[in-house]
Motif scaffolding. Structure first.
Motif, mmCIF file in Angstrom:
data_model
loop_
_atom_site.group_PDB
_atom_site.id
_atom_site.type_symbol
_atom_site.label_atom_id
_atom_site.label_comp_id
_atom_site.label_asym_id
_atom_site.label_seq_id
_atom_site.Cartn_x
_atom_site.Cartn_y
_atom_site.Cartn_z
ATOM 1 N N THR A 104 -3.391 -16.044 17.993
ATOM 2 C CA THR A 104 -1.969 -15.745 18.137
ATOM 3 C C THR A 104 -1.499 -15.108 16.831
ATOM 4 O O THR A 104 -1.811 -15.622 15.752
ATOM 5 N N VAL A 105 -0.793 -13.965 16.935
ATOM 6 C CA VAL A 105 -0.283 -13.303 15.717
ATOM 7 C C VAL A 105 1.219 -13.576 15.625
ATOM 8 O O VAL A 105 1.966 -13.283 16.563
ATOM 9 N N VAL A 106 1.640 -14.160 14.499
ATOM 10 C CA VAL A 106 3.056 -14.492 14.313
ATOM 11 C C VAL A 106 3.576 -13.821 13.053
ATOM 12 O O VAL A 106 3.002 -13.971 11.969
ATOM 13 N N LEU A 107 4.651 -13.068 13.216
ATOM 14 C CA LEU A 107 5.301 -12.400 12.081
ATOM 15 C C LEU A 107 6.182 -13.413 11.359
ATOM 16 O O LEU A 107 7.084 -13.999 11.967
ATOM 17 N N MET A 108 5.898 -13.611 10.077
ATOM 18 C CA MET A 108 6.630 -14.635 9.318
ATOM 19 C C MET A 108 7.465 -14.006 8.203
ATOM 20 O O MET A 108 7.824 -14.667 7.248
ATOM 21 N N THR A 109 7.776 -12.711 8.333
ATOM 22 C CA THR A 109 8.510 -12.059 7.245
ATOM 23 C C THR A 109 10.023 -12.134 7.466
ATOM 24 O O THR A 109 10.792 -11.822 6.571
ATOM 25 N N SER A 131 6.733 -26.499 18.880
ATOM 26 C CA SER A 131 6.789 -27.933 18.584
ATOM 27 C C SER A 131 6.806 -28.171 17.071
ATOM 28 O O SER A 131 7.219 -29.227 16.608
ATOM 29 N N VAL A 132 6.415 -27.170 16.299
ATOM 30 C CA VAL A 132 6.411 -27.331 14.838
ATOM 31 C C VAL A 132 7.619 -26.667 14.177
ATOM 32 O O VAL A 132 8.237 -27.233 13.284
ATOM 33 N N VAL A 133 7.971 -25.442 14.624
ATOM 34 C CA VAL A 133 9.037 -24.704 13.913
ATOM 35 C C VAL A 133 10.272 -24.434 14.772
ATOM 36 O O VAL A 133 11.161 -23.698 14.350
ATOM 37 N N GLY A 134 10.351 -25.023 15.961
ATOM 38 C CA GLY A 134 11.498 -24.744 16.825
ATOM 39 C C GLY A 134 11.328 -23.403 17.513
ATOM 40 O O GLY A 134 10.241 -22.813 17.470
ATOM 41 N N PRO A 135 12.414 -22.886 18.134
ATOM 42 C CA PRO A 135 12.297 -21.678 18.954
ATOM 43 C C PRO A 135 11.758 -20.486 18.162
ATOM 44 O O PRO A 135 12.133 -20.283 17.005
ATOM 45 N N VAL A 136 10.868 -19.721 18.780
ATOM 46 C CA VAL A 136 10.347 -18.501 18.163
ATOM 47 C C VAL A 136 10.704 -17.320 19.070
ATOM 48 O O VAL A 136 10.914 -17.502 20.269
ATOM 49 N N ASP A 137 10.794 -16.127 18.473
ATOM 50 C CA ASP A 137 11.007 -14.922 19.275
ATOM 51 C C ASP A 137 9.645 -14.380 19.711
ATOM 52 O O ASP A 137 8.623 -14.717 19.111
ATOM 53 N N VAL A 138 9.686 -13.545 20.732
ATOM 54 C CA VAL A 138 8.449 -12.906 21.195
ATOM 55 C C VAL A 138 8.681 -11.406 21.198
ATOM 56 O O VAL A 138 9.645 -10.922 21.777
ATOM 57 N N HIS A 139 7.818 -10.688 20.488
ATOM 58 C CA HIS A 139 7.954 -9.230 20.414
ATOM 59 C C HIS A 139 6.555 -8.642 20.547
ATOM 60 O O HIS A 139 5.847 -8.484 19.562
ATOM 61 N N LEU A 140 6.174 -8.353 21.789
ATOM 62 C CA LEU A 140 4.791 -7.937 22.029
ATOM 63 C C LEU A 140 4.576 -6.450 21.823
ATOM 64 O O LEU A 140 3.468 -5.955 21.948
ATOM 65 N N ALA A 182 3.716 -3.299 33.727
ATOM 66 C CA ALA A 182 2.778 -3.345 32.605
ATOM 67 C C ALA A 182 1.509 -2.558 32.905
ATOM 68 O O ALA A 182 0.775 -2.204 32.002
ATOM 69 N N CYS A 183 1.248 -2.284 34.153
ATOM 70 C CA CYS A 183 0.012 -1.580 34.480
ATOM 71 C C CYS A 183 0.239 -0.096 34.698
ATOM 72 O O CYS A 183 -0.609 0.601 35.214
ATOM 73 N N SER A 184 1.402 0.416 34.358
ATOM 74 C CA SER A 184 1.645 1.834 34.564
ATOM 75 C C SER A 184 1.102 2.640 33.386
ATOM 76 O O SER A 184 0.560 2.092 32.442
ATOM 77 N N THR A 185 1.282 3.940 33.436
ATOM 78 C CA THR A 185 0.777 4.791 32.354
ATOM 79 C C THR A 185 1.382 4.345 31.025
ATOM 80 O O THR A 185 2.541 4.002 30.933
ATOM 81 N N LYS A 186 0.572 4.393 29.973
ATOM 82 C CA LYS A 186 0.955 3.728 28.737
ATOM 83 C C LYS A 186 1.288 4.713 27.620
ATOM 84 O O LYS A 186 0.633 5.732 27.458
ATOM 85 N N GLU A 187 2.253 4.388 26.824
ATOM 86 C CA GLU A 187 2.508 5.147 25.595
ATOM 87 C C GLU A 187 1.514 4.682 24.533
ATOM 88 O O GLU A 187 0.973 3.581 24.628
ATOM 89 N N LEU A 188 1.283 5.514 23.539
ATOM 90 C CA LEU A 188 0.261 5.127 22.566
ATOM 91 C C LEU A 188 0.782 4.290 21.410
ATOM 92 O O LEU A 188 0.130 3.380 20.946
ATOM 93 N N HIS A 189 1.966 4.571 20.915
ATOM 94 C CA HIS A 189 2.437 3.825 19.758
ATOM 95 C C HIS A 189 3.372 2.707 20.154
ATOM 96 O O HIS A 189 4.323 2.911 20.877
ATOM 97 N N ALA A 190 3.099 1.518 19.658
ATOM 98 C CA ALA A 190 3.976 0.386 19.937
ATOM 99 C C ALA A 190 5.054 0.325 18.854
ATOM 100 O O ALA A 190 5.096 1.136 17.942
ATOM 101 N N GLY A 191 5.958 -0.639 18.949
ATOM 102 C CA GLY A 191 7.037 -0.782 17.980
ATOM 103 C C GLY A 191 6.488 -1.113 16.601
ATOM 104 O O GLY A 191 5.343 -1.492 16.450
ATOM 105 N N VAL A 192 7.331 -0.982 15.597
ATOM 106 C CA VAL A 192 6.879 -1.169 14.222
ATOM 107 C C VAL A 192 6.454 -2.610 13.952
ATOM 108 O O VAL A 192 5.477 -2.866 13.274
ATOM 109 N N ALA A 193 7.170 -3.574 14.528
ATOM 110 C CA ALA A 193 6.834 -4.973 14.249
ATOM 111 C C ALA A 193 5.440 -5.330 14.729
ATOM 112 O O ALA A 193 4.745 -6.124 14.112
ATOM 113 N N ALA A 194 5.002 -4.752 15.833
ATOM 114 C CA ALA A 194 3.699 -5.110 16.392
ATOM 115 C C ALA A 194 2.813 -3.870 16.515
ATOM 116 O O ALA A 194 2.484 -3.435 17.607
#
Ligand code: AMP
Ligand code: MG
Length: 341
Positions: free
Chosen positions: A178-183, A202-211, A224-236
């Motif tokens: 699991t990859v979690v952004l902690m910045t 259960s350890v840090v309370g609610p987390v956001d999800v940014h896939l 999710a199974c349609s034609t895909k773009e190549l670059h994802a958002g900056v966070a992920a």
């Protein structure tokens, strides 16, 4: 690049020597097999991208043996990051932290953050201890293809392009960390994986999800199974919507138009013996049942190997049944969504 296929070995000292000489060693972890190089040697890291044919915008995870290396690689942990480290390391959790200059830009794709993990597999830890430097390691497969969970998988896919495979047996978690952004103030899951969202919360309370792509907005089996773009958002970065793909076309069982698959050789990837939603659709040429009773841990452990077996059968299509969307099922659905094409 070596011409012949590389050896498979359990000799950790030999593996550490190869890393010291700037070589590439694939090694087992509890998640999947990683393709490792000295994280502080840009030339060695460049060989990872070359061997995998991985785009340079997709940053690598840096593996360390213990927290001793942490403050040399990253800024001081926030209290939340410290709690996650205390609870889940060693284990299948990667934290993205503000980086220090010692980490080469090539490792982080130029980002000011670095992804760090302490794996729990004893042989991986022994390798990290003997090498005594951080190891950059993405999954040991050609970019975009199915992740390897045995030494043989690595040999089949990358054996000509690397120096050694350290065989630590089949991976027991079976999906990536699991990859979690902690910045930022609130932790953000960038990739679902071996530590579940419920465990993190259960350890840090609610987390956001940014896939990083449409997979997060869509439910299983929709766009999710349609034609895909190549670059994802900056966070992920690097979380491409097509990934983990077999060469055989794969669709989710619920999405299929039964007319389209008559007279075709179709395989089924079935979650559990008791969950037979897709069985009425066709006579399957091949069926892989991941678990007898719907245990998500067992399903994850055999997921990629089962997908590879189906892919090797020369089928026209693989149909896959979605997993329950909780716990490890989220990571598995994410892999399925990205494997579709
Ligand atoms: P893999 O090496 O195939 O397990 O993939 C590692 C993934 O971790 C990348 O594809 C990114 O999505 C994520 N990652 C690694 N480093 C960073 C970073 N500095 N910031 C955000 N995500 C990262
Ligand atoms: Mg990968």
């Amino acid at each position: 690049m070596p011409d012949a296929k590389c050896p498979i070995s359990t000799d950790v000292s030999h593996a550490a020597r190869i890393l010291r000489a700037g070589g590439l060693v694939a090694f087992g972890t509890e998640t999947v097999y990683g393709l490792g190089a000295n994280a502080l040697d840009e030339h060695a890291v460049a060989r990872i991208y070359e061997a995998k044919n991985r785009p340079h915008f997709d940053p690598l995870i840096v593996h360390i043996a213990d927290t001793g290396w942490l403050d040399r690689l990253a800024e001081k942990l926030s209290p939340a990051a410290q709690s996650l480290a205390n609870t889940f390391w060693p284990g299948p959790l990667t934290m993205v932290l503000p980086k220090k200059n010692i980490v080469p830009d090539l490792v982080t794709s130029g980002l000011p953050s670095v992804a760090i993990r302490i794996p729990s597999h004893p042989l991986a830890l022994e390798l990290l201890q003997q090498f005594d430097l951080p190891i950059a390691a993405p999954s040991a497969n050609p970019f975009g293809q199915i992740s390897p969970t045995t030494a043989q998988h690595v040999l089949d896919n990358l054996g000509h392009r690397i120096d050694l495979i350290l065989d630590s047996g089949p991976c027991d978690v079976g999906v990536e960390s699991t990859v979690v952004l902690m910045t930022d103030d609130r932790p953000q899951i960038l990739r679902h994986g071996g530590i579940t969202q419920e465990q993190l919360e259960s350890v840090v309370g609610p987390v956001d999800v940014h896939l990083g792509n449409e997979a997060e907005a869509s439910s299983v089996g929709s766009s999710a199974c349609s034609t895909k773009e190549l670059h994802a958002g900056v966070a992920a970065p690097g979380m491409l919507s097509q990934h983990y793909s077999p060469t055989t076309p794969l669709m989710l069982a619920g999405d299929v138009d039964t007319g389209l698959i008559s007279n075709k050789r179709v395989g089924l990837l079935q979650f559990s013996e008791t969950h037979t939603a897709a069985r009425h659709i066709a006579d399957f040429a091949s069926v892989e049942i991941l678990t007898a009773d719907g245990n998500l841990r067992l399903a994850a452990a055999s997921f990629f190997a089962a997908l590879r077996r189906l892919d090797a059968e020369g089928l026209d299509l693989i149909l896959a049944e979605p997993f329950p969307d909780h716990g490890l099922g989220r990571a598995l659905n994410d892999r399925l969504n990205r494997a579709c094409h």
